[in-house]
Design an enzyme around this catalytic site. Structure first.
Site, PDB file in Angstrom:
ATOM      1  N   ARG A  55     -56.508 -33.346  21.648  1.00 48.00           N
ATOM      2  CA  ARG A  55     -57.336 -34.337  22.336  1.00 48.00           C
ATOM      3  C   ARG A  55     -57.677 -33.822  23.731  1.00 48.00           C
ATOM      4  O   ARG A  55     -56.980 -34.113  24.709  1.00 48.00           O
ATOM      5  CB  ARG A  55     -56.594 -35.672  22.390  1.00 48.00           C
ATOM      6  N   HIS A 143     -66.067 -45.178  15.032  1.00 50.06           N
ATOM      7  CA  HIS A 143     -64.916 -46.060  15.298  1.00 50.06           C
ATOM      8  C   HIS A 143     -65.392 -47.469  15.564  1.00 50.06           C
ATOM      9  O   HIS A 143     -66.250 -47.684  16.408  1.00 50.06           O
ATOM     10  CB  HIS A 143     -64.124 -45.540  16.508  1.00 50.06           C
ATOM     11  N   LYS A 170     -65.574 -39.235   8.832  1.00 48.70           N
ATOM     12  CA  LYS A 170     -64.435 -40.009   9.335  1.00 48.70           C
ATOM     13  C   LYS A 170     -64.932 -41.363   9.828  1.00 48.70           C
ATOM     14  O   LYS A 170     -65.886 -41.432  10.611  1.00 48.70           O
ATOM     15  CB  LYS A 170     -63.729 -39.281  10.484  1.00 48.70           C
ATOM     16  N   GLN A 238     -50.724 -46.309  14.260  1.00 51.42           N
ATOM     17  CA  GLN A 238     -50.324 -45.032  13.653  1.00 51.42           C
ATOM     18  C   GLN A 238     -48.809 -44.970  13.458  1.00 51.42           C
ATOM     19  O   GLN A 238     -48.051 -45.248  14.388  1.00 51.42           O
ATOM     20  CB  GLN A 238     -50.744 -43.861  14.558  1.00 51.42           C
ATOM     21  N   SER A 272     -36.144 -53.217   4.303  1.00 49.06           N
ATOM     22  CA  SER A 272     -36.358 -53.020   2.862  1.00 49.06           C
ATOM     23  C   SER A 272     -37.011 -51.667   2.530  1.00 49.06           C
ATOM     24  O   SER A 272     -36.563 -50.994   1.594  1.00 49.06           O
ATOM     25  CB  SER A 272     -37.182 -54.164   2.288  1.00 49.06           C
ATOM     26  N   THR A 315     -40.710 -62.482   2.591  1.00 46.61           N
ATOM     27  CA  THR A 315     -39.841 -63.034   3.630  1.00 46.61           C
ATOM     28  C   THR A 315     -40.588 -64.091   4.426  1.00 46.61           C
ATOM     29  O   THR A 315     -41.734 -64.448   4.104  1.00 46.61           O
ATOM     30  CB  THR A 315     -39.251 -61.892   4.497  1.00 46.61           C
ATOM     31  N   LYS A 319     -42.159 -67.622   1.660  1.00 39.74           N
ATOM     32  CA  LYS A 319     -41.404 -67.781   0.412  1.00 39.74           C
ATOM     33  C   LYS A 319     -41.872 -68.983  -0.425  1.00 39.74           C
ATOM     34  O   LYS A 319     -41.888 -68.909  -1.643  1.00 39.74           O
ATOM     35  CB  LYS A 319     -39.905 -67.905   0.709  1.00 39.74           C
ATOM     36  N   ASP A 356     -32.205 -63.997  -3.364  1.00 34.13           N
ATOM     37  CA  ASP A 356     -31.371 -64.318  -2.189  1.00 34.13           C
ATOM     38  C   ASP A 356     -30.065 -64.964  -2.648  1.00 34.13           C
ATOM     39  O   ASP A 356     -28.988 -64.642  -2.162  1.00 34.13           O
ATOM     40  CB  ASP A 356     -32.089 -65.327  -1.278  1.00 34.13           C
ATOM     41  N   ALA A 392     -29.487 -76.584   5.623  1.00 33.26           N
ATOM     42  CA  ALA A 392     -30.196 -77.075   4.442  1.00 33.26           C
ATOM     43  C   ALA A 392     -31.609 -76.498   4.384  1.00 33.26           C
ATOM     44  O   ALA A 392     -32.511 -77.083   3.787  1.00 33.26           O
ATOM     45  CB  ALA A 392     -30.242 -78.598   4.469  1.00 33.26           C
ATOM     46  N   ASN A 414     -25.409 -80.518   7.753  1.00 35.28           N
ATOM     47  CA  ASN A 414     -26.623 -80.049   8.430  1.00 35.28           C
ATOM     48  C   ASN A 414     -26.892 -80.873   9.677  1.00 35.28           C
ATOM     49  O   ASN A 414     -26.522 -82.041   9.762  1.00 35.28           O
ATOM     50  CB  ASN A 414     -27.817 -80.142   7.479  1.00 35.28           C
ATOM     51  N   MET A 456     -26.691 -66.322  15.910  1.00 37.68           N
ATOM     52  CA  MET A 456     -27.564 -65.147  15.739  1.00 37.68           C
ATOM     53  C   MET A 456     -27.976 -64.601  17.104  1.00 37.68           C
ATOM     54  O   MET A 456     -28.061 -65.369  18.069  1.00 37.68           O
ATOM     55  CB  MET A 456     -28.798 -65.561  14.939  1.00 37.68           C
ATOM     56  N   TYR A 481     -27.307 -61.632   9.868  1.00 38.91           N
ATOM     57  CA  TYR A 481     -26.899 -60.218   9.852  1.00 38.91           C
ATOM     58  C   TYR A 481     -27.181 -59.489  11.154  1.00 38.91           C
ATOM     59  O   TYR A 481     -27.012 -58.290  11.256  1.00 38.91           O
ATOM     60  CB  TYR A 481     -27.451 -59.462   8.638  1.00 38.91           C
TER      61      TYR A 481
HETATM   62  P1  NAP Z   1     -34.623 -72.189   7.789  1.00 38.39           P
HETATM   63  O1  NAP Z   1     -35.196 -72.496   6.448  1.00 38.39           O
HETATM   64  O2  NAP Z   1     -35.486 -72.328   8.986  1.00 38.39           O
HETATM   65  O3  NAP Z   1     -33.306 -73.143   7.987  1.00 38.39           O
HETATM   66  C1  NAP Z   1     -32.583 -73.147   9.184  1.00 38.39           C
HETATM   67  C2  NAP Z   1     -31.356 -74.054   9.069  1.00 38.39           C
HETATM   68  O4  NAP Z   1     -30.596 -73.868  10.267  1.00 38.39           O
HETATM   69  C3  NAP Z   1     -31.673 -75.530   8.964  1.00 38.39           C
HETATM   70  O5  NAP Z   1     -30.686 -76.159   8.192  1.00 38.39           O
HETATM   71  C4  NAP Z   1     -31.574 -75.996  10.436  1.00 38.39           C
HETATM   72  O6  NAP Z   1     -31.198 -77.346  10.581  1.00 38.39           O
HETATM   73  C5  NAP Z   1     -30.440 -75.137  10.935  1.00 38.39           C
HETATM   74  N1  NAP Z   1     -30.476 -74.909  12.366  1.00 38.39           N
HETATM   75  C6  NAP Z   1     -31.355 -74.118  13.032  1.00 38.39           C
HETATM   76  N2  NAP Z   1     -31.065 -74.120  14.348  1.00 38.39           N
HETATM   77  C7  NAP Z   1     -29.987 -74.915  14.509  1.00 38.39           C
HETATM   78  C8  NAP Z   1     -29.223 -75.321  15.635  1.00 38.39           C
HETATM   79  N3  NAP Z   1     -29.516 -74.874  16.855  1.00 38.39           N
HETATM   80  N4  NAP Z   1     -28.183 -76.128  15.442  1.00 38.39           N
HETATM   81  C9  NAP Z   1     -27.871 -76.588  14.220  1.00 38.39           C
HETATM   82  N5  NAP Z   1     -28.557 -76.237  13.100  1.00 38.39           N
HETATM   83  C10 NAP Z   1     -29.612 -75.416  13.255  1.00 38.39           C
HETATM   84  O7  NAP Z   1     -34.067 -70.697   7.847  1.00 38.39           O
HETATM   85  P2  NAP Z   1     -33.505 -69.795   6.627  1.00 38.39           P
HETATM   86  O8  NAP Z   1     -34.593 -68.988   6.012  1.00 38.39           O
HETATM   87  O9  NAP Z   1     -32.670 -70.669   5.758  1.00 38.39           O
HETATM   88  O10 NAP Z   1     -32.575 -68.762   7.443  1.00 38.39           O
HETATM   89  C11 NAP Z   1     -31.395 -69.210   8.047  1.00 38.39           C
HETATM   90  C12 NAP Z   1     -30.546 -68.021   8.453  1.00 38.39           C
HETATM   91  O11 NAP Z   1     -30.194 -67.256   7.299  1.00 38.39           O
HETATM   92  C13 NAP Z   1     -31.234 -67.047   9.415  1.00 38.39           C
HETATM   93  O12 NAP Z   1     -30.297 -66.645  10.381  1.00 38.39           O
HETATM   94  C14 NAP Z   1     -31.634 -65.909   8.511  1.00 38.39           C
HETATM   95  O13 NAP Z   1     -31.702 -64.679   9.240  1.00 38.39           O
HETATM   96  C15 NAP Z   1     -30.510 -65.888   7.513  1.00 38.39           C
HETATM   97  N6  NAP Z   1     -30.908 -65.238   6.237  1.00 38.39           N
HETATM   98  C16 NAP Z   1     -30.238 -64.119   5.876  1.00 38.39           C
HETATM   99  C17 NAP Z   1     -30.554 -63.444   4.695  1.00 38.39           C
HETATM  100  C18 NAP Z   1     -29.782 -62.198   4.310  1.00 38.39           C
HETATM  101  O14 NAP Z   1     -30.227 -61.426   3.434  1.00 38.39           O
HETATM  102  N7  NAP Z   1     -28.642 -61.964   4.920  1.00 38.39           N
HETATM  103  C19 NAP Z   1     -31.562 -63.950   3.842  1.00 38.39           C
HETATM  104  C20 NAP Z   1     -32.230 -65.138   4.227  1.00 38.39           C
HETATM  105  C21 NAP Z   1     -31.891 -65.774   5.430  1.00 38.39           C
HETATM  106  P3  NAP Z   1     -32.311 -78.531  10.556  1.00 38.39           P
HETATM  107  O15 NAP Z   1     -32.514 -78.863   9.100  1.00 38.39           O
HETATM  108  O16 NAP Z   1     -31.660 -79.645  11.304  1.00 38.39           O
HETATM  109  O17 NAP Z   1     -33.532 -77.999  11.232  1.00 38.39           O
END
Ligand code: NAP
Length: 534
Positions: A55, A143, A170, A238, A272, A315, A319, A356, A392, A414, A456, A481
């Site tokens: 360049r 471009h 190009k 890139q 992944s 992800t 989902k 999962d 939940a 929850n 986390m 994680y």
């Molecule tokens: P999500 O659907 O957004 O659910 C989050 C949950 O956490 C809900 O029950 C929520 O409660 C609760 N929550 C969030 N902040 C909170 C707080 N400050 N105090 C109390 N409760 C709280 O998320 P998700 O997809 O289930 O993921 C949740 C966690 O699992 C993440 O840390 C994610 O990285 C992990 N994960 C890991 C894997 C793996 O392969 N290891 C795979 C998937 C997910 P409310 O219902 O009251 O909002």
């Protein structure tokens, strides 16, 4: 041997490593001085580039003949000279005559390629009066930093570039959506495999266009750009040379390569591709697994509907939308309400499932039994256990369903009690508030699974339950994680419980996905080794 698999991928027919593809990896060389550029050229060769793009517009000063002579003589790789003006996104803002002189000189002194912008091509061809050494190929480039035009407009652009006297066409456009890349692939495939026109370099800039830079050997691209270091790009999006070669197995990609990928937003952090591409290589699968930054799931699947796009991980936040898009959904995924794995079947239909829950539950089973075997012929070690899920959301639902499937008695705690109650009703369990959790000690030998983001990064000193309240749990699992060992897991260990990390869940969910993608058993040890340093 021929192994028929769900996704239509047949290991023997894929013939990975049948030979290096013809697509070149070009390292853009940008530096203030000629000496620095020469140093970078050697680095590019060491990293595995095939060609360097010099360049010239990035040099602080350019003494035409002596500098270009050095740059050509001392370069260990074939060269492409570019002297990009500011009006086309470069750094040069001098007069055109001097710029043309430098490019003409590069041709005369032995450059393998020079790049001239379409807008200046006519003038440049007049300037050189058609004099160009046989060896040197002229790339005429265009471009678009705003968007990616329609297929028709791109076709017209290619025709104009060819008519301007290009040996190589190009064009680079900007991806506003990942589906923009498909239009560019349409052009390169048609031009290279149908009309067999002049070679094409076609890039779609930005993270949404990343696929265009990785899959060009499959879709007929002459060259791709790979940077020496992360972030040191000459155009947005890139990848590095290391990523192209080591992460995406770029050299093995050919027209038959099946495309897999993770769809999400954000997605670039996903590990992944590291797992699957290494495993594809070791298993001789002619597949590539890419990051796919997707805004609209339906638009994505409408556009990439060919069986060549064979399988997808999914992800946040797609989902649920991905489940709705599937033609067929595994019953458990349907109950959970989310899919994280999609397979494009040979008949074109999309099948979705949720790995999962398998990943998390089998990790917990293994943790309970202290071996890699998980469930035994005598049944799941979870059967009859009291299984407390904190959270939940998506992960909470997957864990609750999985535990129920294995015969556990499920309790949901929850923050939002209503969601705990709804989920508890669905799995035939009991609901608690988070406040009630500490005093919930009905028996010993319970299982605890945190599926919230409490603890986390960056809030690593938070925990969803006190250490004292952990005394009756035989095993504690955390879906988080980052970090691998959360405060919850540390305190559970101190309290004498077995622990299972979110990394185990991540690896576990990948096993089944790999098997669904390829029809082969997942290389479990390899996945563990890759994630070991993580
Ligand atoms: P999500 O659907 O957004 O659910 C989050 C949950 O956490 C809900 O029950 C929520 O409660 C609760 N929550 C969030 N902040 C909170 C707080 N400050 N105090 C109390 N409760 C709280 O998320 P998700 O997809 O289930 O993921 C949740 C966690 O699992 C993440 O840390 C994610 O990285 C992990 N994960 C890991 C894997 C793996 O392969 N290891 C795979 C998937 C997910 P409310 O219902 O009251 O909002």
């Amino acid at each position: 041997m021929e192994i028929a698999v769900e996704s239509g991928v047949r290991p023997m027919e894929m013939g990975v490593g049948m030979g290096k593809n013809q697509t070149l990896i070009c390292a853009p060389i940008m530096a203030d001085t000629v000496d620095q550029m020469v140093e970078l050229m050697h680095k590019a060769k060491f990293k595995g580039a095939d060609i360097v793009e010099v360049r010239l517009d990035h040099l602080k000063s350019l003494d035409h003949r002596p500098d270009i002579e050095v740059l050509i003589r001392q370069c260990p790789l074939p060269t492409l000279f570019t002297y990009r003006p500011t009006w086309e996104g470069g750094e040069y803002n001098g007069d055109e005559e001097s710029r043309f002189e430098a490019l003409q000189l590069a041709m005369e002194l032995g450059a393998d390629h020079i790049d001239i912008e379409l807008k200046a091509a006519h003038e440049f061809m007049n300037f050189t009066r058609g004099n160009k050494p046989e060896k040197c190929k002229i790339i005429v480039s265009s471009h678009n930093y705003e968007y990616t035009p329609s297929v028709e407009d791109l076709g017209n652009l290619v025709a104009r570039i060819q008519a301007a006297g290009a040996d190589i066409v190009k064009f680079a456009t900007t991806a506003l959506d990942i589906t923009d890349v498909a239009r560019v692939f349409q052009i390169t495939v048609h031009s290279q495999f149908v009309d067999r026109q002049v070679p094409i370099i076609a890039m779609v800039m930005g993270e949404r266009g990343l696929m265009s830079r990785i899959l060009c050997p499959k879709f007929g691209g002459y060259l791709t750009f790979g940077t020496l270091e992360e972030g040191k790009v000459s155009a947005p999006g890139q990848p590095t040379i290391d990523e192209l070669i080591s992460l995406y197995n770029f050299r093995s990609i050919d027209t038959d390569t099946k495309v897999f990928g993770i769809i999400g937003k954000p997605v670039s952090h996903s590990k992944s591709p590291k797992l699957y591409n290494r495993a594809f290589k070791e298993d001789g699968i002619n597949g590539v697994f890419v990051h796919l930054l997707v805004d609209d799931v339906n638009k994505f699947f409408d556009t990439y509907s060919s069986p060549d796009f064979s399988g997808f991980s999914c992800t946040i936040p797609h989902k649920e939308a991905a489940l709705a898009r599937c033609d067929e959904v595994d019953p458990v995924a349907k109950s959970i309400g989310a899919v994280n794995c999609l397979i494009r079947r040979l008949d074109g239909k999309l099948f979705g499932c949720n790995t999962d829950y398998v990943g998390a539950i089998s990790s917990i089973e293994i943790g309970l039994q202290g071996s890699q075997n998980g469930a035994t012929h005598t049944g799941s070690p979870l059967a009859g256990k009291l299984f407390v899920v904190i959270g939940a959301g998506g992960a909470g639902k997957a864990l609750a369903y999985g535990a129920k499937e294995k015969g556990a008695r499920v309790v949901i705690a929850n923050r939002s009690y209503d969601r705990a109650r709804d989920l508890a009703e669905l799995v035939g369990g009991k609901a608690l508030t988070l406040a009630e959790l500490s005093n919930f000690q009905p028996e010993t030998g319970m299982i605890l699974a945190n599926t919230t983001s409490i603890g986390m990064q960056p809030n690593i000193e938070e925990t969803p339950i006190s250490k004292e309240a952990l005394r009756n749990y035989e095993l504690v699992f955390d879906a988080i994680y980052t970090p691998k060992i959360t405060r919850l897991l540390r305190e559970a260990q101190e309290a004498g419980s077995k622990i299972v990390t979110g990394v185990e869940m991540f690896i576990g969910q990948a096993y089944e996905q790999y098997e669904r993608f390829t029809g082969l058993p997942a290389p479990k040890q390899l996945f563990r080794d890759i994630m070991a340093d993580y």
